[in-house]
Design a protein around this motif. Structure first.
Motif, PDB file in Angstrom:
ATOM      1  N   UNK A  30      41.001  -8.624  48.893  1.00 56.57           N
ATOM      2  CA  UNK A  30      41.138  -7.362  48.166  1.00 56.57           C
ATOM      3  C   UNK A  30      41.245  -6.197  49.128  1.00 56.57           C
ATOM      4  N   UNK A  31      40.933  -5.029  48.611  1.00 54.34           N
ATOM      5  CA  UNK A  31      41.034  -3.825  49.440  1.00 54.34           C
ATOM      6  C   UNK A  31      39.716  -3.560  50.164  1.00 54.34           C
ATOM      7  N   UNK A  32      39.769  -2.900  51.322  1.00 54.60           N
ATOM      8  CA  UNK A  32      38.537  -2.485  51.998  1.00 54.60           C
ATOM      9  C   UNK A  32      37.705  -1.574  51.097  1.00 54.60           C
ATOM     10  N   UNK A  33      36.403  -1.532  51.385  1.00 57.16           N
ATOM     11  CA  UNK A  33      35.526  -0.630  50.636  1.00 57.16           C
ATOM     12  C   UNK A  33      35.825   0.831  51.022  1.00 57.16           C
ATOM     13  N   UNK A  34      35.191   1.748  50.311  1.00 55.82           N
ATOM     14  CA  UNK A  34      35.558   3.173  50.374  1.00 55.82           C
ATOM     15  C   UNK A  34      35.629   3.759  51.780  1.00 55.82           C
ATOM     16  N   UNK A  35      34.553   3.600  52.556  1.00 51.76           N
ATOM     17  CA  UNK A  35      34.520   4.230  53.889  1.00 51.76           C
ATOM     18  C   UNK A  35      35.542   3.594  54.817  1.00 51.76           C
ATOM     19  N   UNK A  36      35.674   2.281  54.707  1.00 57.10           N
ATOM     20  CA  UNK A  36      36.639   1.566  55.547  1.00 57.10           C
ATOM     21  C   UNK A  36      38.056   1.974  55.173  1.00 57.10           C
ATOM     22  N   UNK A  37      38.308   2.058  53.883  1.00 53.58           N
ATOM     23  CA  UNK A  37      39.647   2.434  53.426  1.00 53.58           C
ATOM     24  C   UNK A  37      39.997   3.856  53.879  1.00 53.58           C
ATOM     25  N   UNK A  38      39.015   4.732  53.804  1.00 51.35           N
ATOM     26  CA  UNK A  38      39.250   6.119  54.244  1.00 51.35           C
ATOM     27  C   UNK A  38      39.558   6.162  55.741  1.00 51.35           C
ATOM     28  N   UNK A  39      38.836   5.380  56.525  1.00 52.64           N
ATOM     29  CA  UNK A  39      39.066   5.347  57.982  1.00 52.64           C
ATOM     30  C   UNK A  39      40.460   4.794  58.292  1.00 52.64           C
ATOM     31  N   UNK A  40      40.866   3.786  57.550  1.00 50.23           N
ATOM     32  CA  UNK A  40      42.205   3.200  57.751  1.00 50.23           C
ATOM     33  C   UNK A  40      43.283   4.212  57.374  1.00 50.23           C
ATOM     34  N   UNK A  41      43.089   4.887  56.250  1.00 56.21           N
ATOM     35  CA  UNK A  41      44.091   5.873  55.808  1.00 56.21           C
ATOM     36  C   UNK A  41      44.220   7.017  56.804  1.00 56.21           C
ATOM     37  N   UNK A  42      43.102   7.403  57.383  1.00 53.10           N
ATOM     38  CA  UNK A  42      43.123   8.505  58.337  1.00 53.10           C
ATOM     39  C   UNK A  42      44.000   8.167  59.545  1.00 53.10           C
TER      40      UNK A  42
END
Ligand code: MN
Length: 201
Positions: A95-107
């Motif tokens: 699935x997708x990374x959790x919130x903090x991880x996803x935010x770090x990846x998007x950044x």
């Protein structure tokens, strides 16, 4: 002996159908075990280094006596990399990374799909045996990198967050020469909770 093979944190068949039980059994009980045994055998020749941490052995091996330096580089790296690798996978993963991880990846990578494509390309193009990694560099930025053989990203001052073993022993029984299929399947077994913990270390 100072180092011990840590047990796999789940059953051999826990990652089915993406990574098969036989591969997991041989990978952990034979390949990973051999790195631990070979590391202990090398250190037995120079017991004064048995007190070094695994991380120190995997990164400061060039300070060791010449007759064991390369053995320690390969096998301390092998133990460290695999212990990390088992933990970042698990049953009911993906699935997708959790919130903090996803935010770090998007950044750093704009979106998850772009990150995934870049990581896949890095993993596919490791020549021979090695690893693909997502790491945090000294400036705190996320970086995709690779290492040959069992070299640890810690040696490059990189803090590993996610890593993929692309040695043939990690996939050959099920996927034969199809490394890209193994890479695609692996995304379904990632334990994003563990990965996010590594991000915050
Ligand atoms: Mn391996």
């Amino acid at each position: 002996m100072p180092f011990e093979l840590k047990p796999l944190p789940y059953a051999f068949d826990a990652l089915e159908p993406y990574i098969d039980a036989k591969t997991m059994e041989i990978h952990h009980d034979k390949h990973h075990a051999a790195y631990v045994n070979n590391l202990n055998a090398a250190l037995a020749q120079h017991p004064e280094y048995q007190s070094w941490s695994l991380e120190k052995l995997a990164t400061a091996y060039d300070q060791l006596p010449a007759d064991i330096a390369q053995k320690v580089r390969n096998n301390a790296g092998g133990d460290s990399n695999h212990t990390f690798f088992w933990q970042l996978m698990g049953p009911k993963g993906g699935g997708l990374p959790h919130d903090k991880m996803l935010a770090a990846i998007k950044k750093e990578f704009t979106n998850f799909e772009t990150f995934q494509a870049q990581f896949n390309e890095a993993a596919k193009t490791v020549f021979g045996s090695g690893w693909a990694w997502l790491c945090r560099d000294k400036e705190g930025r996320l970086r995709i990198t690779t290492t040959p053989n069992q070299d640890s990203p810690l040696k490059q001052d990189m803090h590993p967050i996610l890593g993929l073993d692309v040695w043939e022993h990690a996939y050959y029984l099920k996927y034969q020469n199809r490394r890209p299929d193994y890479i695609q399947a692996w995304w379904h077994v990632i334990n994003w909770g563990f990965v996010e913990d590594c991000l915050e270390l």
